[in-house]
Design a protein around this motif. Structure first.
Motif, PDB file in Angstrom:
ATOM      1  N   ASP A 116      48.352   2.631  13.385  1.00 35.72           N
ATOM      2  CA  ASP A 116      47.232   2.465  14.211  1.00 35.72           C
ATOM      3  C   ASP A 116      45.950   3.129  13.703  1.00 35.72           C
ATOM      4  O   ASP A 116      45.821   4.321  13.927  1.00 35.72           O
ATOM      5  CB  ASP A 116      47.817   3.014  15.464  1.00 35.72           C
ATOM      6  CG  ASP A 116      46.795   2.407  16.633  1.00 35.72           C
ATOM      7  OD1 ASP A 116      45.764   2.750  16.411  1.00 35.72           O
ATOM      8  OD2 ASP A 116      47.430   2.001  17.667  1.00 35.72           O
ATOM      9  N   PRO A 117      44.964   2.332  13.582  1.00 37.81           N
ATOM     10  CA  PRO A 117      43.534   2.930  13.179  1.00 37.81           C
ATOM     11  C   PRO A 117      43.136   3.995  14.250  1.00 37.81           C
ATOM     12  O   PRO A 117      42.501   5.018  13.822  1.00 37.81           O
ATOM     13  CB  PRO A 117      42.531   1.757  13.033  1.00 37.81           C
ATOM     14  CG  PRO A 117      43.434   0.529  13.125  1.00 37.81           C
ATOM     15  CD  PRO A 117      44.936   0.859  13.768  1.00 37.81           C
ATOM     16  N   GLU A 118      43.363   3.202  15.579  1.00 40.36           N
ATOM     17  CA  GLU A 118      42.829   4.246  16.519  1.00 40.36           C
ATOM     18  C   GLU A 118      43.588   5.813  16.600  1.00 40.36           C
ATOM     19  O   GLU A 118      42.922   6.764  16.504  1.00 40.36           O
ATOM     20  CB  GLU A 118      42.950   3.715  18.071  1.00 40.36           C
ATOM     21  CG  GLU A 118      41.811   2.729  18.484  1.00 40.36           C
ATOM     22  CD  GLU A 118      40.635   3.371  18.111  1.00 40.36           C
ATOM     23  OE1 GLU A 118      40.262   4.162  18.805  1.00 40.36           O
ATOM     24  OE2 GLU A 118      39.744   2.738  17.524  1.00 40.36           O
ATOM     25  N   ARG A 177      45.150   7.157  13.900  1.00 39.64           N
ATOM     26  CA  ARG A 177      44.490   7.803  12.806  1.00 39.64           C
ATOM     27  C   ARG A 177      43.219   8.659  12.881  1.00 39.64           C
ATOM     28  O   ARG A 177      43.112   9.629  12.654  1.00 39.64           O
ATOM     29  CB  ARG A 177      44.411   6.966  11.674  1.00 39.64           C
ATOM     30  CG  ARG A 177      45.940   6.596  11.565  1.00 39.64           C
ATOM     31  CD  ARG A 177      45.869   5.596   9.830  1.00 39.64           C
ATOM     32  NE  ARG A 177      47.103   5.406   9.272  1.00 39.64           N
ATOM     33  CZ  ARG A 177      47.290   5.479   7.930  1.00 39.64           C
ATOM     34  NH1 ARG A 177      46.305   5.287   7.157  1.00 39.64           N
ATOM     35  NH2 ARG A 177      48.636   5.567   7.320  1.00 39.64           N
ATOM     36  N   LEU A 178      42.326   7.658  13.503  1.00 34.74           N
ATOM     37  CA  LEU A 178      41.109   8.218  13.954  1.00 34.74           C
ATOM     38  C   LEU A 178      41.024   9.286  15.065  1.00 34.74           C
ATOM     39  O   LEU A 178      40.222  10.625  14.726  1.00 34.74           O
ATOM     40  CB  LEU A 178      40.014   7.510  14.453  1.00 34.74           C
ATOM     41  CG  LEU A 178      39.682   6.083  13.495  1.00 34.74           C
ATOM     42  CD1 LEU A 178      38.729   4.955  14.106  1.00 34.74           C
ATOM     43  CD2 LEU A 178      38.681   6.738  12.381  1.00 34.74           C
ATOM     44  N   GLN A 219      33.911   3.601  10.272  1.00 36.54           N
ATOM     45  CA  GLN A 219      35.487   3.697  10.929  1.00 36.54           C
ATOM     46  C   GLN A 219      36.222   2.695  10.321  1.00 36.54           C
ATOM     47  O   GLN A 219      37.514   2.755  10.289  1.00 36.54           O
ATOM     48  CB  GLN A 219      35.352   3.550  12.245  1.00 36.54           C
ATOM     49  CG  GLN A 219      34.728   4.603  12.811  1.00 36.54           C
ATOM     50  CD  GLN A 219      35.023   4.983  14.333  1.00 36.54           C
ATOM     51  OE1 GLN A 219      35.611   4.282  15.084  1.00 36.54           O
ATOM     52  NE2 GLN A 219      34.342   6.038  14.911  1.00 36.54           N
ATOM     53  N   ASP A 220      35.584   1.458   9.618  1.00 33.89           N
ATOM     54  CA  ASP A 220      36.591   0.394   9.100  1.00 33.89           C
ATOM     55  C   ASP A 220      37.413   1.098   7.678  1.00 33.89           C
ATOM     56  O   ASP A 220      38.504   0.431   7.619  1.00 33.89           O
ATOM     57  CB  ASP A 220      35.870  -0.825   8.807  1.00 33.89           C
ATOM     58  CG  ASP A 220      35.119  -1.358   9.883  1.00 33.89           C
ATOM     59  OD1 ASP A 220      35.565  -1.210  10.975  1.00 33.89           O
ATOM     60  OD2 ASP A 220      34.415  -2.308   9.722  1.00 33.89           O
ATOM     61  N   VAL A 227      38.997   3.559   7.792  1.00 34.60           N
ATOM     62  CA  VAL A 227      40.237   4.106   8.073  1.00 34.60           C
ATOM     63  C   VAL A 227      41.616   3.262   7.765  1.00 34.60           C
ATOM     64  O   VAL A 227      42.690   3.846   7.550  1.00 34.60           O
ATOM     65  CB  VAL A 227      40.440   4.498   9.448  1.00 34.60           C
ATOM     66  CG1 VAL A 227      40.966   3.473  10.440  1.00 34.60           C
ATOM     67  CG2 VAL A 227      41.551   5.708   9.720  1.00 34.60           C
ATOM     68  N   ASN A 228      41.472   1.968   7.602  1.00 35.58           N
ATOM     69  CA  ASN A 228      42.484   1.172   7.180  1.00 35.58           C
ATOM     70  C   ASN A 228      42.932   1.226   5.631  1.00 35.58           C
ATOM     71  O   ASN A 228      44.070   0.913   5.659  1.00 35.58           O
ATOM     72  CB  ASN A 228      42.097  -0.423   7.249  1.00 35.58           C
ATOM     73  CG  ASN A 228      41.975  -0.673   8.929  1.00 35.58           C
ATOM     74  OD1 ASN A 228      42.915  -0.234   9.788  1.00 35.58           O
ATOM     75  ND2 ASN A 228      40.777  -1.132   9.184  1.00 35.58           N
TER      76      ASN A 228
END
Length: 563
Positions: free
Chosen positions: A100-102, A104-105, A140-141, A143-144
């Motif tokens: 999940d990107p959120e 991970r961030l 932020q993109d 992070v994927n």
């Protein structure tokens, strides 16, 4: 040059507010276990390493309970694979890193919460990961496209950076992981949790063992760290701040009953962990008033303590000035308890200045100040250095290891300085207690309550607290709660009454910290309304304060004197 000995008390206050969502049991912020593995273990190790040293160590009861909870949770995970209810600690042992990107961030944001100079830049491998995390946060993109190994490595390094210096010097597992530097496996991550579990399970006992040997005196704070004078009488804020803007709440309802609840619950918690009654109480934030001292005296405490500016304000108001020594305890006629006062100048040198000095020079400077006091005073002085036991050290090289090692060694060997404890001093034949005609209510921060009341956002917090206390009182009066429900509601109310929420409200504090604590406060209040069978008021869905400041040391500490 006088031959009389100066008596010195080093009083370390160990405190974290309640970080759990009391309904789910989840830790919303990780500071309790991080300060255990970095500060509380280091502080006890320095005392263990210097047999001639003595200190007073004060524990907030809700800190002790959280340490116990963490220890049980880590043990439950290691033995039975029961999930840990702290997102950061749980992330260490997840077999696969969340996609999940959120999430991970958030992990990357959390792993940046460390002192840049002393904790991050000390380790080139960790610094490189943090530099990458900075870039990812501004793109932020991306992070994927980050692989799981990057997340694993930054998680391990974050916890290695937070390990105490005495742990790094003595634990071969920590040394091996630092040496490895990258490519950490699930086995490595679980090993970190095993190390954390060892530290959590033993830290309280280590202090207890020193207390048994008479090497430390352990003292207590009211259960959830409330500002007792303001609960007893909100108008006591005006004594040191005439004309201060107060909340709409004229008095905290049932304040004295709540103060006595915090003291009773705090003492019961202390007995549970240490098995004896403490002689002393460090009131939350050194906050005292005449009525506070009377209540502490009712509970049988022999001593308490506050800030040097409280003594200064009180003597000035009494018309006695500062002609004679402030380096001794004082007593009010109306309260049978000795009150010691912090040397704000010396305490602030350690808290705010010596981290920039070479350790030996800093210790030599402190000792020079103490020798000057000994030479100047007519009678043998008692000097109090009172500080948070955790917040200063991240600003020192190597978590203050060199400073604290040299401090205890030099002080315990000094021919004219005697390390002692407050109870030991009061029992000594040389104890010299002054009389204080009047006490001006205040705290160890500037001698006032300005850190907790008087600002629009802080006052708003008090009004919210008054609202939920009125709901609590209605529920009690109507007999809505069973005995078990009432006991839970008392604890939840106690958490809401803690001082830390008010500390952080206000735009002079860092934005992220204000947001964290403000959200936690609204959660605490909402949980209490639900326990009482009421819907939380709509205003608790909305943020009411934000920060944009950059105060000294990140805002976690305040000086005794304003500069």
């Amino acid at each position: 040059m006088s031959d009389k000995k100066l008596k010195l008390v080093l009083c370390w206050h160990m405190h974290q507010p309640e970080y759990r969502d009391m309904q789910s049991g989840e830790f919303k912020l990780p500071w309790t276990y991080l300060h255990v593995i970095k500060d509380y273990v280091d502080m006890v190790a320095h005392l263990e390493a210097t047999p001639a040293a003595k200190a007073v160590v004060n524990f907030a009861p809700i800190l002790l309970e959280q340490i116990e909870d963490y220890s049980n949770q880590v043990s439950g995970y290691l033995h039975d694979r029961i999930a840990i209810k702290d997102p950061l600690l749980a992330a260490l042992v997840e077999p696969t890193v969340s996609a999940d990107p959120e999430k991970r961030l958030k992990l990357l944001r959390d792993c940046k919460k460390a002192n840049r100079e002393r904790q991050i830049e000390r380790y080139p491998a960790f610094r490189k990961l943090i530099d990458m995390a900075d870039w990812i946060q501004s793109h932020q993109d991306s992070v994927n496209y980050v692989n799981s190994q990057f997340i694993s490595d930054i998680l391990v390094w974050y916890h290695l950076a937070w390990m105490g210096e005495t742990v790094k010097l003595s634990d071969s597992r920590v040394q091996r992981l630092i040496e490895k530097g990258s490519g950490f496996s699930l086995h490595d991550r679980i090993e970190i949790v095993e190390i954390i579990g060892d530290l959590l399970s033993k830290v309280i006992y280590r202090y207890k063992a020193l207390a048994r040997k008479g090497r430390v005196e352990l003292s207590v704070t009211p259960y959830a760290h409330p500002i007792m004078p303001l609960m007893l009488d909100i108008n006591s804020a005006c004594e040191a701040m005439p004309g201060v803007s107060l909340p709409a709440l004229h008095q905290y309802p049932g304040g004295e009953e709540r103060v006595r609840w915090h003291l009773q619950k705090g003492l019961a918690t202390f007995r549970h962990f240490f098995g004896f009654e403490p002689q002393g109480c460090w009131p939350s934030e050194g906050s005292i008033s005449t009525r506070t001292l009377q209540v502490l005296s009712d509970f049988g405490f022999k001593w308490t303590a506050s800030g040097g500016n409280v003594l200064h304000n009180s003597r000035h108001a009494s018309g006695v000035g500062n002609a004679d020594s402030s380096h001794r305890p004082f007593r009010l006629e109306s309260a049978d308890i000795a009150c010691f006062f912090r040397d704000d100048g010396l305490s602030d040198l350690i808290g705010f200045e010596y981290s920039k000095w070479h350790a030996d020079d800093a210790v030599a400077d402190l000792i020079q100040h103490l020798e000057n006091i000994a030479n100047y005073e007519k009678q043998a002085p008692l000097v109090s250095i009172i500080m948070d036991g955790e917040n200063a050290w991240e600003y020192f090289p190597d978590n203050g290891y060199h400073f604290l090692s040299a401090l205890y060694k030099r002080l315990s060997e000094h021919p004219r300085i005697e390390l002692t404890t407050y109870s030991e001093y009061l029992e000594s034949a040389s104890a010299h207690i002054g009389y204080l005609p009047r006490l001006v209510a205040g705290s160890w921060v500037y001698g006032t309550f300005s850190t907790w009341i008087g600002d629009a956002d802080k006052n708003c917090g008090w009004d919210m607290l008054g609202d939920v206390k009125a709901a609590f009182d209605r529920a009690v009066l109507n007999g809505r709660l069973s005995e078990a429900q009432l006991a839970v509601a008392h604890i939840q109310l106690g958490v809401c009454e803690g001082s830390d929420w008010f500390w952080w409200f206000g735009d002079y504090n860092p934005g992220e910290a204000v947001s964290d604590f403000e959200k936690q406060y609204r959660l605490n209040l909402s949980n209490l309304y639900r326990l009482l069978g009421e819907d939380p008021p709509p205003y608790l869905a909305l943020s009411f304060t934000q920060g944009s400041g950059s105060p000294a040391m990140g805002g976690a500490m305040r000086r005794g004197n304003q500069i």
